[in-house]
Design a protein around this motif. Structure first.
Motif, PDB file in Angstrom:
ATOM      1  N   ALA A 112       0.778  -1.303  -0.050  1.00 58.64           N
ATOM      2  CA  ALA A 112       0.321   0.178   0.202  1.00 58.64           C
ATOM      3  C   ALA A 112       0.782   1.246   0.043  1.00 58.64           C
ATOM      4  N   VAL A 113       1.913   1.235   0.629  1.00 61.34           N
ATOM      5  CA  VAL A 113       2.873   2.462   0.689  1.00 61.34           C
ATOM      6  C   VAL A 113       3.608   2.413  -0.480  1.00 61.34           C
ATOM      7  N   ARG A 114       3.881   1.354  -1.226  1.00 61.62           N
ATOM      8  CA  ARG A 114       4.635   1.524  -2.374  1.00 61.62           C
ATOM      9  C   ARG A 114       4.111   1.965  -3.594  1.00 61.62           C
ATOM     10  N   LYS A 115       2.506   1.645  -3.633  1.00 64.89           N
ATOM     11  CA  LYS A 115       1.664   1.912  -4.511  1.00 64.89           C
ATOM     12  C   LYS A 115       0.829   3.330  -4.318  1.00 64.89           C
ATOM     13  N   GLY A 116       1.398   4.042  -3.312  1.00 61.38           N
ATOM     14  CA  GLY A 116       0.964   5.378  -2.838  1.00 61.38           C
ATOM     15  C   GLY A 116      -0.564   5.361  -2.610  1.00 61.38           C
ATOM     16  N   VAL A 117      -0.973   4.262  -1.845  1.00 62.26           N
ATOM     17  CA  VAL A 117      -2.528   4.329  -1.419  1.00 62.26           C
ATOM     18  C   VAL A 117      -2.455   5.390  -0.329  1.00 62.26           C
ATOM     19  N   GLU A 118      -3.830   6.135  -0.270  1.00 63.88           N
ATOM     20  CA  GLU A 118      -3.821   7.154   0.677  1.00 63.88           C
ATOM     21  C   GLU A 118      -5.105   6.773   1.527  1.00 63.88           C
ATOM     22  N   GLN A 119      -5.145   7.371   2.781  1.00 65.05           N
ATOM     23  CA  GLN A 119      -6.069   7.038   3.962  1.00 65.05           C
ATOM     24  C   GLN A 119      -7.520   7.495   3.361  1.00 65.05           C
ATOM     25  N   GLN A 120      -8.513   6.979   3.436  1.00 60.56           N
ATOM     26  CA  GLN A 120      -9.882   7.413   2.860  1.00 60.56           C
ATOM     27  C   GLN A 120     -10.496   8.382   4.022  1.00 60.56           C
ATOM     28  N   ARG A 121     -11.285   9.238   3.725  1.00 62.21           N
ATOM     29  CA  ARG A 121     -11.805  10.209   4.552  1.00 62.21           C
ATOM     30  C   ARG A 121     -12.917   9.211   5.328  1.00 62.21           C
ATOM     31  N   ILE A 122     -12.915   9.020   6.628  1.00 60.65           N
ATOM     32  CA  ILE A 122     -14.022   8.593   7.235  1.00 60.65           C
ATOM     33  C   ILE A 122     -14.849   9.086   8.106  1.00 60.65           C
ATOM     34  N   LYS A 123     -16.146   9.063   8.010  1.00 61.87           N
ATOM     35  CA  LYS A 123     -17.114   9.623   8.582  1.00 61.87           C
ATOM     36  C   LYS A 123     -17.355   8.888   9.986  1.00 61.87           C
ATOM     37  N   ILE A 124     -17.045   9.805  11.299  1.00 58.57           N
ATOM     38  CA  ILE A 124     -17.197   9.282  12.515  1.00 58.57           C
ATOM     39  C   ILE A 124     -18.395   9.910  13.292  1.00 58.57           C
ATOM     40  N   PHE A 125     -19.260   9.351  13.935  1.00 57.70           N
ATOM     41  CA  PHE A 125     -20.335   9.926  14.437  1.00 57.70           C
ATOM     42  C   PHE A 125     -20.353   9.559  16.111  1.00 57.70           C
ATOM     43  N   THR A 126     -20.767  10.689  16.496  1.00 59.85           N
ATOM     44  CA  THR A 126     -21.159  10.347  18.170  1.00 59.85           C
ATOM     45  C   THR A 126     -22.381  11.019  18.533  1.00 59.85           C
TER      46      THR A 126
END
Length: 729
Positions: A107-121
């Motif tokens: 994932a690092v070598r391919k440049g995958v980025e963290q997705q935006r996650i909706k966090i609810f409270t």
């Protein structure tokens, strides 16, 4: 006239089968490149990726060199890790690229980025006015005081995402867009006591090596519940205060949430590291560590390769656990490699366990490791009282092949009525290990492996626990047509059902590979049990390791001696460790603990020593046997495994190559070749042999002679796997 020298880079290709080549470093990036850089280079008529392994100024060759290209988002492995990869690839007889690919995830070598996650409270205010009946029902299903993702919210409330969005609009839920790694945090109580004298002594001993900045291996030998984690935290605080980083290794993903929660109570810049991450989370965690944003990494075997550049201390918890050995390429032993890494970094390392490996006990007795002992549980807590039930007598008394003894059921009822919790260990999973025909004896087996399929009642399917092949449970025997198939043996699912037949009100949570398969499954079950949502935690080996629940008063073990029959020279050691570990889950606080173990061989040495706290007796006997029959730690092992789709080709390759090994061996002993214990698995046939040598150095020299004579070259269609220091052979 002196010819101008050029900066040349030797690049190891990403693909294991490709050799390394030399490339020119362009003038404009000469000051940027470093050994360990992940780069792009031309190879024939295409672009490929690789790792810079050497940088040298040399005179220009008489041919045209092609150039190295840095990636837009730089990926650089710390020099210390690159040095470790070089050592590991040589010792474990693997390719350098295999270790580099492990250290820098795909994932690092391919440049995958963290997705935006909706966090609810859930907001603190009362239920807003104007909600529909359905919205109120959904809101009532969502947890108070915790965060949750959109997918978790829709599963909990059985609703659509639009319903959750409307609750946000109404002010009933707050929304945060998170690009950080989302973890299922669990709550843990505050530590209630200061360091004991033994804990303080252990901290002081390691602190001396920290002050001197020198390599020294320590073995922290503490009974279960003796407070090893408090020692780890005190040492971590000293290291972090000095501006350095701490690396803590755990054997199982299931131990990570609880330990991480305890460390987060005390430290801020903590990161977990395990195989349960998504690609985006794995990439995010790697880059955060590479940027120096974390002071402490807690994780499983692969956390050893976190790209930290200021490591001051390494801790390996539960050092005895066989999960530290990787069973696929590159095959390495995480505990042993951690010791090598600490030696290369010239820092102390602490190996901790209540049930050490024979290798560690041997190293202590040889004075290679300094032992630090924790003999007592803090606050005067006592070790649990153990009782062994002879299942041979129990079966006679019940006049059937009993699964549960009356004594264990009685103890479960007492624990439940007292408001306490219990843990039941069964070293299997599923409902029934074997489904067969009572008329003709046909057994449902995997089409791709030489093992039987396991029936899982909840899904009504048969599953192979090796290759994951599934099929429907047949209505009749496919051989003789008999209308009813018989279920033999016991699994966790069936055991839970049998207990509930006896104690219907007992709330049982199963923890096995089936119930924790979803993301955060471990953490959710642990948190549920810690909150008291269930009364009994029933599972496989993962319930035995390192978990701390103060309300647990009873531990029960079903088929305790099952593992002693395994064709493995470590069988007794593994049984001893498993029983001592699971017994240690009981009575860890103010609650008196008891352990009830069911066995058909109740006087087995491993069972007796594990339950009645006689480690010296066990290790004296076990090490004497190992020395007598020439097994580690008195010898070194090499395991060779041939596999392929055609049985005769695999057999011929194994036999011919073993004959050639005889021509280059010296004092080494060759056992085999022979069909492997699982002769047919995942659609391939397997043959193997085991080589014993007087030392690890002798094994390394033998492999070098084998490579030099091309003995390890296999025919097409057959793959040879080399395993140094094997665990399953």
């Amino acid at each position: 006239m002196t010819q101008e020298k050029l900066l040349l880079a030797h690049v190891v290709m990403e693909r294991a089968g490709q050799a390394g080549y030399t490339y020119l470093v362009p003038e404009e990036i000469k000051d940027q490149v470093a050994v360990g850089d992940y780069v792009m280079v031309p190879l024939r008529n295409r672009k490929v990726h690789g790792f810079i392994s050497q940088l040298n100024y040399e005179e220009a060759p008489d041919y045209t060199l092609r150039t190295v290209q840095l990636l837009k988002k730089r990926v650089l492995l710390p020099k210390t890790l690159f040095t470790l990869a070089q050592w590991a690839s040589s010792y474990y007889q693997s390719t350098l690229s295999a270790f580099l690919n492990t250290m820098i995830p795909n994932a690092v070598r391919k440049g995958v980025e963290q997705q935006r996650i909706k966090i609810f409270t859930r907001t603190d205010q009362d239920e807003p006015e104007g909600l529909t009946k359905r919205q109120s029902e959904v809101l009532a299903c969502l947890p108070v005081g915790g965060s949750f993702t959109l997918s978790e919210a829709t599963q909990l409330a059985a609703c659509s995402p639009s319903t959750i969005d409307r609750l946000v609009d109404a002010g009933a839920l707050s929304l945060d867009i998170n690009t950080e790694i989302f973890e299922h945090h669990i709550s843990v109580p505050d530590e209630k006591h200061s360091l004991t004298d033994e804990q303080a002594h252990a901290v002081q001993a390691v602190q001396e090596s920290l002050d001197e900045t020198t390599f020294k291996p320590y073995f922290l030998y503490g009974v279960t519940g003796s407070g090893k984690t408090l020692v780890y935290m005190e040492l971590a605080e000293q290291v972090i205060k000095s501006g350095k980083q701490v690396l803590i290794l755990l054997p199982e993903i299931g131990l990570t949430p609880q330990l991480a929660a305890r460390f987060r109570k005390r430290f801020e810049r903590v990161s977990i590291w395990h195989s349960g991450f998504s690609d985006g989370e794995r990439s995010s965690a790697w880059h955060a560590a590479a940027k120096g944003e974390k002071d402490l990494i807690i994780g499983t075997r692969s956390a050893l390769f976190a790209p930290l550049d200021r490591v001051g201390l390494i801790i390996v918890d539960e050092e005895h656990d066989h999960s530290y050995k990787q069973d696929k390429t590159p095959r390495y032993q995480g505990r042993d490699l951690a010791v090598v890494y600490a030696q290369q970094l010239d820092i102390p390392i602490v190996l901790g366990s209540a049930t050490p490996s024979c290798e560690t006990i041997y190293n202590v007795r040889q004075q290679r490791y300094e032992v630090l002992q924790l003999r007592e549980r803090p606050s005067g807590a006592q070790l649990p009282q153990a009782e062994v039930v002879d299942m041979r007598e129990e079966c006679k008394r019940q006049q059937q092949r009993a699964v549960l003894s009356d004594r264990l059921i009685e103890a479960l009822q007492e624990s439940h009525q007292s408001g306490h919790q219990s843990i039941i260990l069964l070293n299997r999973r599923g409902w029934s290990p074997v489904v067969s025909c009572p008329r003709c004896g046909y057994t449902c087996e995997c089409e791709h492996c030489d093992i039987s399929l396991t029936w899982h009642k909840s899904t009504d399917i048969l599953r192979c626990h090796l290759c994951d092949f599934t099929r429907r449970l047949p209505d009749e025997c496919p051989v003789c047509g008999h209308q009813e198939m018989a279920h033999r043996g016991i699994g966790t699912e069936r055991l839970a059902a049998l207990i509930n037949e006896k104690i219907p009100s007992l709330r049982i949570a199963r923890m096995d590979a089936d119930t924790i398969s979803k993301k955060h499954g471990h953490a959710e079950i642990i948190q549920s049990f810690a909150r008291g949502d269930c009364d009994c935690l029933l599972g496989t080996q993962m319930v035995a390791k390192g978990l701390d629940f103060p309300r647990v008063s009873l531990v029960g073990v079903v088929d305790a001696d099952h593992g002693l029959a395994a064709p493995d020279f470590r069988a007794a050691e593994r049984t001893y460790q498993l029983l001592a570990q699971v017994a240690g889950r009981a009575g860890r606080a103010d609650v008196h603990g008891s352990v009830i173990v069911q066995a058909y061989d109740p006087k087995a040495l491993a069972i007796d020593c594990a339950l009645f706290n006689k480690p010296k007796s066990f290790f004296d006997a076990e090490l004497a046997l190992r020395e007598r029959y020439a097994y580690p730690p008195f010898t070194a092992l090499l395991h060779l495994m041939w596999r392929g789709e055609k049985a005769h080709e695999v057999e011929m390759a194994a036999k011919e190559q073993c004959k050639k090994i005889e021509t280059v061996r010296k004092d080494e002993i060759i056992l085999g070749p022979s069909p492997a214990a699982l002769a047919f698995a995942k659609g391939q046939y397997h043959w193997h042999c085991l080589v014993k040598a007087s030392s690890r150095g002798a094994i390394q020299q033998l492999v070098k002679r084998m490579r030099k004579s091309h003995i390890l070259d296999t025919p097409k269609g057959v793959l040879l796997v080399i395993d140094i220091d094997p665990y399953d052979c």
